[in-house]
Design an enzyme around this catalytic site. Structure first.
Site, PDB file in Angstrom:
ATOM      1  N   VAL A  82     -10.719   2.044  40.053  1.00  0.00           N
ATOM      2  CA  VAL A  82      -9.807   1.333  39.156  1.00  0.00           C
ATOM      3  C   VAL A  82      -9.445   2.215  37.969  1.00  0.00           C
ATOM      4  O   VAL A  82     -10.319   2.658  37.215  1.00  0.00           O
ATOM      5  CB  VAL A  82     -10.452   0.021  38.658  1.00  0.00           C
ATOM      6  CG1 VAL A  82      -9.508  -0.712  37.706  1.00  0.00           C
ATOM      7  CG2 VAL A  82     -10.830  -0.858  39.844  1.00  0.00           C
ATOM      8  N   LYS A  83      -8.143   2.452  37.826  1.00  0.00           N
ATOM      9  CA  LYS A  83      -7.636   3.305  36.743  1.00  0.00           C
ATOM     10  C   LYS A  83      -7.366   2.447  35.507  1.00  0.00           C
ATOM     11  O   LYS A  83      -6.670   1.423  35.594  1.00  0.00           O
ATOM     12  CB  LYS A  83      -6.325   3.957  37.184  1.00  0.00           C
ATOM     13  CG  LYS A  83      -6.300   5.457  37.149  1.00  0.00           C
ATOM     14  CD  LYS A  83      -4.905   5.928  37.563  1.00  0.00           C
ATOM     15  CE  LYS A  83      -4.768   7.407  37.447  1.00  0.00           C
ATOM     16  NZ  LYS A  83      -3.406   7.862  37.800  1.00  0.00           N
TER      17      LYS A  83
END
Ligand code: G3P
Length: 214
Positions: A82-83
């Site tokens: 997850v960015k």
């Protein structure tokens, strides 16, 4: 230094995966916006093309929203990372998601100070944007080198992924500056493979072979 490909285009990812040189995929809202179809479906399809980390970015700007979206993205596939943007809310979200066992990448990082915060929050990756720093006259590779240096003491298993890469030279300089990974646009990947002397050498081999004595 490992290479990832920086695109959400399935054809480009598939072509690069066939070369056997990429170990992950990074996307961002701009890259996803260029592709048709549902965000989650695109990310799911990408995980089927490359057996490695697939970065998908949250869109929320508050910590609760980032955590909610991050859990949804992480549920798509075990390879999803997850960015999360380098903001105070992003740091809180990284900390909360990391405690849930979710892999996170802190993005839009431009300084060693930001990278230290991200690593302390539990980010698995920090992504300095080399090209965008260069675009405004700052030294993107210098910043990356400082980030690699401050994270090299082994206190955290945070990896440095060079992003916003604009040329083969950026890739080489990122490796020499201590990046663990560079995420490379398809165009730059192709540029890395080609060299005029390679082409000339092959042409000469073909020509000489055609003149081979019986
Ligand atoms: O993944 C980050 C990267 O895609 C940003 O690159 O070229 O938009 O600065 P760029």
């Amino acid at each position: 230094m490992k290479l990832f490909i920086d695109t959400a285009n399935l054809d480009e990812i598939g072509a690069a995966a066939k070369l056997g040189v990429i170990h992950g995929v990074t996307t961002n809202p701009t890259l996803i916006s260029r592709e048709r179809g549902d965000f989650a479906a695109i990310i799911r399809e990408i995980t089927s093309l490359v057996d490695g980390p697939v970065f998908a970015e949250v869109l929320a700007e508050d910590a609760d929203g980032m955590v909610r979206e991050g859990l949804e993205l992480a549920a798509i596939h075990e390879n999803v990372c997850v960015k999360i943007p380098m903001t105070p809310a992003g740091l809180e979200a990284i900390s909360r998601l990391s405690k849930e066992g979710v892999k996170t990448a802190c993005t839009l990082v431009f300084s060693a100070a930001q990278a230290l915060l991200a690593a302390n929050a539990g980010a698995r990756y920090v992504a300095p944007f080399v090209g965008r720093a260069d675009d405004i006259g700052w030294d993107g590779i210098e910043a990356l080198s400082a980030i690699a240096d401050v994270l090299s003491d082994g206190d955290f298993d945070t990896e440095v992924i060079a992003a916003s890469v604009r040329s083969p030279l950026h890739v080489v300089e990122a490796a020499r500056a201590g990046a663990d990974i560079a995420t490379v646009p398809p165009k730059v990947l192709a540029q890395m493979a080609s060299h005029p002397l390679t082409d000339a050498g092959l042409e000469r081999f073909r020509r000489d072979w055609a003149l081979k004595k019986d």
